[in-house]
Design a protein around this motif. Sequence first.
Motif, PDB file in Angstrom:
ATOM      1  N   GLY A 133     -10.314  12.587  -7.586  1.00 16.78           N
ATOM      2  CA  GLY A 133      -9.667  11.811  -8.641  1.00 16.78           C
ATOM      3  C   GLY A 133     -10.647  10.922  -9.387  1.00 16.78           C
ATOM      4  N   ILE A 134     -11.584  10.349  -8.652  1.00 21.26           N
ATOM      5  CA  ILE A 134     -12.616   9.513  -9.280  1.00 21.26           C
ATOM      6  C   ILE A 134     -13.508  10.375 -10.174  1.00 21.26           C
ATOM      7  CG2 ILE A 134     -14.682   8.114  -8.811  1.00 21.26           C
ATOM      8  CD1 ILE A 134     -13.151   7.170  -6.223  1.00 21.26           C
ATOM      9  N   PHE A 135     -13.811  11.591  -9.712  1.00 23.67           N
ATOM     10  CA  PHE A 135     -14.629  12.509 -10.508  1.00 23.67           C
ATOM     11  C   PHE A 135     -13.942  12.814 -11.840  1.00 23.67           C
ATOM     12  CE2 PHE A 135     -15.710  16.830 -11.859  1.00 23.67           C
ATOM     13  CZ  PHE A 135     -17.076  16.681 -12.049  1.00 23.67           C
ATOM     14  N   VAL A 136     -12.646  13.061 -11.834  1.00 29.39           N
ATOM     15  CA  VAL A 136     -11.905  13.328 -13.071  1.00 29.39           C
ATOM     16  C   VAL A 136     -11.980  12.110 -13.987  1.00 29.39           C
ATOM     17  CG1 VAL A 136      -9.609  13.786 -14.053  1.00 29.39           C
ATOM     18  CG2 VAL A 136     -10.349  15.000 -11.992  1.00 29.39           C
ATOM     19  N   GLN A 137     -11.855  10.931 -13.412  1.00 31.10           N
ATOM     20  CA  GLN A 137     -11.919   9.691 -14.180  1.00 31.10           C
ATOM     21  C   GLN A 137     -13.297   9.543 -14.842  1.00 31.10           C
ATOM     22  OE1 GLN A 137     -12.394   6.049 -11.928  1.00 31.10           O
ATOM     23  NE2 GLN A 137     -10.692   5.140 -13.057  1.00 31.10           N
ATOM     24  N   VAL A 138     -14.357   9.763 -14.076  1.00 27.34           N
ATOM     25  CA  VAL A 138     -15.723   9.631 -14.598  1.00 27.34           C
ATOM     26  C   VAL A 138     -15.990  10.687 -15.666  1.00 27.34           C
ATOM     27  CG1 VAL A 138     -18.175   9.851 -13.966  1.00 27.34           C
ATOM     28  CG2 VAL A 138     -16.623   8.507 -12.528  1.00 27.34           C
ATOM     29  N   LYS A 139     -15.555  11.913 -15.411  1.00 32.83           N
ATOM     30  CA  LYS A 139     -15.751  13.004 -16.376  1.00 32.83           C
ATOM     31  C   LYS A 139     -15.054  12.684 -17.690  1.00 32.83           C
ATOM     32  CE  LYS A 139     -15.250  17.995 -16.923  1.00 32.83           C
ATOM     33  NZ  LYS A 139     -14.945  17.899 -18.323  1.00 32.83           N
ATOM     34  N   GLU A 140     -13.832  12.180 -17.613  1.00 30.30           N
ATOM     35  CA  GLU A 140     -13.093  11.831 -18.824  1.00 30.30           C
ATOM     36  C   GLU A 140     -13.801  10.724 -19.599  1.00 30.30           C
ATOM     37  OE1 GLU A 140      -9.018   9.650 -19.426  1.00 30.30           O
ATOM     38  OE2 GLU A 140      -8.662  11.790 -19.057  1.00 30.30           O
TER      39      GLU A 140
ATOM     40  N   VAL B 275      -3.751   8.262  -7.900  1.00 28.41           N
ATOM     41  CA  VAL B 275      -4.056   6.848  -7.623  1.00 28.41           C
ATOM     42  C   VAL B 275      -5.537   6.558  -7.823  1.00 28.41           C
ATOM     43  CG1 VAL B 275      -2.084   6.428  -6.096  1.00 28.41           C
ATOM     44  CG2 VAL B 275      -4.251   7.103  -5.097  1.00 28.41           C
ATOM     45  N   ALA B 276      -6.382   7.531  -7.503  1.00 30.31           N
ATOM     46  CA  ALA B 276      -7.823   7.324  -7.739  1.00 30.31           C
ATOM     47  C   ALA B 276      -8.106   7.261  -9.234  1.00 30.31           C
ATOM     48  CB  ALA B 276      -8.628   8.448  -7.090  1.00 30.31           C
ATOM     49  N   PHE B 277      -7.534   8.187  -9.981  1.00 30.73           N
ATOM     50  CA  PHE B 277      -7.737   8.244 -11.418  1.00 30.73           C
ATOM     51  C   PHE B 277      -7.259   6.964 -12.110  1.00 30.73           C
ATOM     52  CE2 PHE B 277      -6.134   9.286 -15.671  1.00 30.73           C
ATOM     53  CZ  PHE B 277      -7.290   9.767 -16.255  1.00 30.73           C
ATOM     54  N   LEU B 278      -6.184   6.394 -11.611  1.00 33.54           N
ATOM     55  CA  LEU B 278      -5.596   5.189 -12.211  1.00 33.54           C
ATOM     56  C   LEU B 278      -6.176   3.887 -11.644  1.00 33.54           C
ATOM     57  CD1 LEU B 278      -1.912   6.463 -12.162  1.00 33.54           C
ATOM     58  CD2 LEU B 278      -3.318   6.128 -14.217  1.00 33.54           C
ATOM     59  N   ASN B 279      -7.256   3.979 -10.887  1.00 28.38           N
ATOM     60  CA  ASN B 279      -7.894   2.809 -10.264  1.00 28.38           C
ATOM     61  C   ASN B 279      -6.952   2.069  -9.314  1.00 28.38           C
ATOM     62  OD1 ASN B 279     -10.533   2.932 -11.338  1.00 28.38           O
ATOM     63  ND2 ASN B 279      -9.766   2.140 -13.284  1.00 28.38           N
ATOM     64  N   LEU B 280      -6.174   2.809  -8.556  1.00 27.50           N
ATOM     65  CA  LEU B 280      -5.231   2.218  -7.607  1.00 27.50           C
ATOM     66  C   LEU B 280      -5.591   2.562  -6.171  1.00 27.50           C
ATOM     67  CD1 LEU B 280      -1.935   3.011  -9.554  1.00 27.50           C
ATOM     68  CD2 LEU B 280      -3.072   0.783  -9.352  1.00 27.50           C
TER      69      LEU B 280
ATOM     70  N   ASN C 211     -11.669  12.378   0.665  1.00 26.52           N
ATOM     71  CA  ASN C 211     -12.242  13.465  -0.137  1.00 26.52           C
ATOM     72  C   ASN C 211     -11.428  13.700  -1.406  1.00 26.52           C
ATOM     73  OD1 ASN C 211     -14.397  13.945   1.592  1.00 26.52           O
ATOM     74  ND2 ASN C 211     -13.305  15.494   2.759  1.00 26.52           N
ATOM     75  N   ILE C 212     -10.115  13.632  -1.293  1.00 22.26           N
ATOM     76  CA  ILE C 212      -9.269  13.824  -2.477  1.00 22.26           C
ATOM     77  C   ILE C 212      -9.388  12.632  -3.423  1.00 22.26           C
ATOM     78  CG2 ILE C 212      -6.900  14.193  -3.302  1.00 22.26           C
ATOM     79  CD1 ILE C 212      -6.375  15.616  -0.580  1.00 22.26           C
ATOM     80  N   LEU C 213      -9.549  11.433  -2.883  1.00 24.07           N
ATOM     81  CA  LEU C 213      -9.801  10.264  -3.743  1.00 24.07           C
ATOM     82  C   LEU C 213     -11.046  10.502  -4.595  1.00 24.07           C
ATOM     83  CD1 LEU C 213      -9.215   7.055  -1.546  1.00 24.07           C
ATOM     84  CD2 LEU C 213      -7.873   7.800  -3.515  1.00 24.07           C
ATOM     85  N   LEU C 214     -12.074  11.054  -3.979  1.00 20.94           N
ATOM     86  CA  LEU C 214     -13.306  11.346  -4.726  1.00 20.94           C
ATOM     87  C   LEU C 214     -13.059  12.337  -5.855  1.00 20.94           C
ATOM     88  CD1 LEU C 214     -15.957  11.489  -1.852  1.00 20.94           C
ATOM     89  CD2 LEU C 214     -15.667   9.705  -3.590  1.00 20.94           C
TER      90      LEU C 214
ATOM     91  N   GLN D  24       0.828  -1.206   0.000  1.00 18.43           N
ATOM     92  CA  GLN D  24       0.000   0.000   0.000  1.00 18.43           C
ATOM     93  C   GLN D  24       0.858   1.250   0.000  1.00 18.43           C
ATOM     94  OE1 GLN D  24      -2.815  -0.926   3.299  1.00 18.43           O
ATOM     95  NE2 GLN D  24      -4.292  -0.595   1.646  1.00 18.43           N
ATOM     96  N   PHE D  25       0.556   2.120  -0.947  1.00 14.14           N
ATOM     97  CA  PHE D  25       1.238   3.394  -1.097  1.00 14.14           C
ATOM     98  C   PHE D  25       0.650   4.351  -0.066  1.00 14.14           C
ATOM     99  CE2 PHE D  25       1.793   7.189  -4.214  1.00 14.14           C
ATOM    100  CZ  PHE D  25       2.974   7.570  -3.608  1.00 14.14           C
ATOM    101  N   CYS D  26       1.445   4.785   0.882  1.00 14.28           N
ATOM    102  CA  CYS D  26       1.016   5.666   1.967  1.00 14.28           C
ATOM    103  C   CYS D  26       1.385   7.098   1.583  1.00 14.28           C
ATOM    104  CB  CYS D  26       1.685   5.241   3.272  1.00 14.28           C
ATOM    105  SG  CYS D  26       1.048   6.089   4.721  1.00 14.28           S
ATOM    106  N   ILE D  27       0.355   7.922   1.365  1.00 14.75           N
ATOM    107  CA  ILE D  27       0.570   9.260   0.811  1.00 14.75           C
ATOM    108  C   ILE D  27      -0.252  10.328   1.511  1.00 14.75           C
ATOM    109  CG2 ILE D  27       1.342   8.831  -1.534  1.00 14.75           C
ATOM    110  CD1 ILE D  27      -1.510   8.517  -2.409  1.00 14.75           C
ATOM    111  N   LYS D  28       0.202  11.585   1.334  1.00  6.19           N
ATOM    112  CA  LYS D  28      -0.548  12.721   1.850  1.00  6.19           C
ATOM    113  C   LYS D  28      -0.694  13.832   0.818  1.00  6.19           C
ATOM    114  CE  LYS D  28       3.057  15.508   3.999  1.00  6.19           C
ATOM    115  NZ  LYS D  28       2.829  16.898   4.180  1.00  6.19           N
ATOM    116  N   GLU D  29       0.076  13.793  -0.248  1.00  3.58           N
ATOM    117  CA  GLU D  29       0.063  14.845  -1.259  1.00  3.58           C
ATOM    118  C   GLU D  29      -1.159  14.732  -2.168  1.00  3.58           C
ATOM    119  OE1 GLU D  29       2.127  17.510  -1.701  1.00  3.58           O
ATOM    120  OE2 GLU D  29       3.134  16.895   0.142  1.00  3.58           O
ATOM    121  N   ARG D  30      -1.833  15.868  -2.362  1.00  2.00           N
ATOM    122  CA  ARG D  30      -3.065  15.927  -3.161  1.00  2.00           C
ATOM    123  C   ARG D  30      -2.880  15.341  -4.560  1.00  2.00           C
ATOM    124  NH1 ARG D  30      -7.846  18.423  -3.015  1.00  2.00           N
ATOM    125  NH2 ARG D  30      -7.343  19.508  -1.093  1.00  2.00           N
ATOM    126  N   ALA D  31      -1.843  15.752  -5.278  1.00  2.00           N
ATOM    127  CA  ALA D  31      -1.655  15.278  -6.658  1.00  2.00           C
ATOM    128  C   ALA D  31      -1.513  13.762  -6.719  1.00  2.00           C
ATOM    129  CB  ALA D  31      -0.433  15.950  -7.285  1.00  2.00           C
TER     130      ALA D  31
END
Length: 190
Positions: free
Chosen positions: A174-181, A130-135, A169-172, A118-125
């Motif tokens: 990323g998911i929103f960008v994925q769905v929009k695309e 990871v959300a956008f890439l389904n990770l 919240n940030i994962l969401l 598991q990638f343990c992160i705090k940075e928004r980007a």
Amino acid sequence: MATTWRKFTMRRLLLPDADVVIGLHELNLWNKVLNCCQIYLASTVIQEVQHYWNSAGERILIDLAPHITSGKIIVLDGSPEIQAEILNKLIKSNLDGLHAGELESIAIIYTKDIIDLQFCIKERAAIKAVAFLNLKESSISVEQALRDINVLGKKQVLLPVYSKKRFDNILLEGIFVQVKEASDKTSKSI
């Protein structure tokens, strides 16, 4: 004949980003995490983690070499080809802005070569990426990781940047960008 069962506890496999390694040192939790988890670090993260400044303004060096030598930290190299592929996907979706260590760490979990890492992160980007890439299943907030290994008490509070709520919240986002695309691609093909 009676069967004797041994309790087996699997150690969490963590791939923390440089900011997380530094933050855990600042919080004086690094050694506790090292004792509870198998730590993996991207080779670029090793280069990024050099020191931090304590509350007295003193520069504190971070020496990971003894932990690498002892095997408490395993250094991984992310494939340059996979990193380029990921970066290309993220740039097309305006999700660039990753540091080298974040990109290499994402490439490492992207290949899924190490199950349960598991990638343990705090940075928004990085969280959005990871959300956008389904990770998202291969990533974890600092707060959740610390709670899962019982290093953080139930009532103990961390800075908001480490919180599970912020992470989710940030994962969401990323998911929103994925769905929009996906939606934009669908509407173009109609």
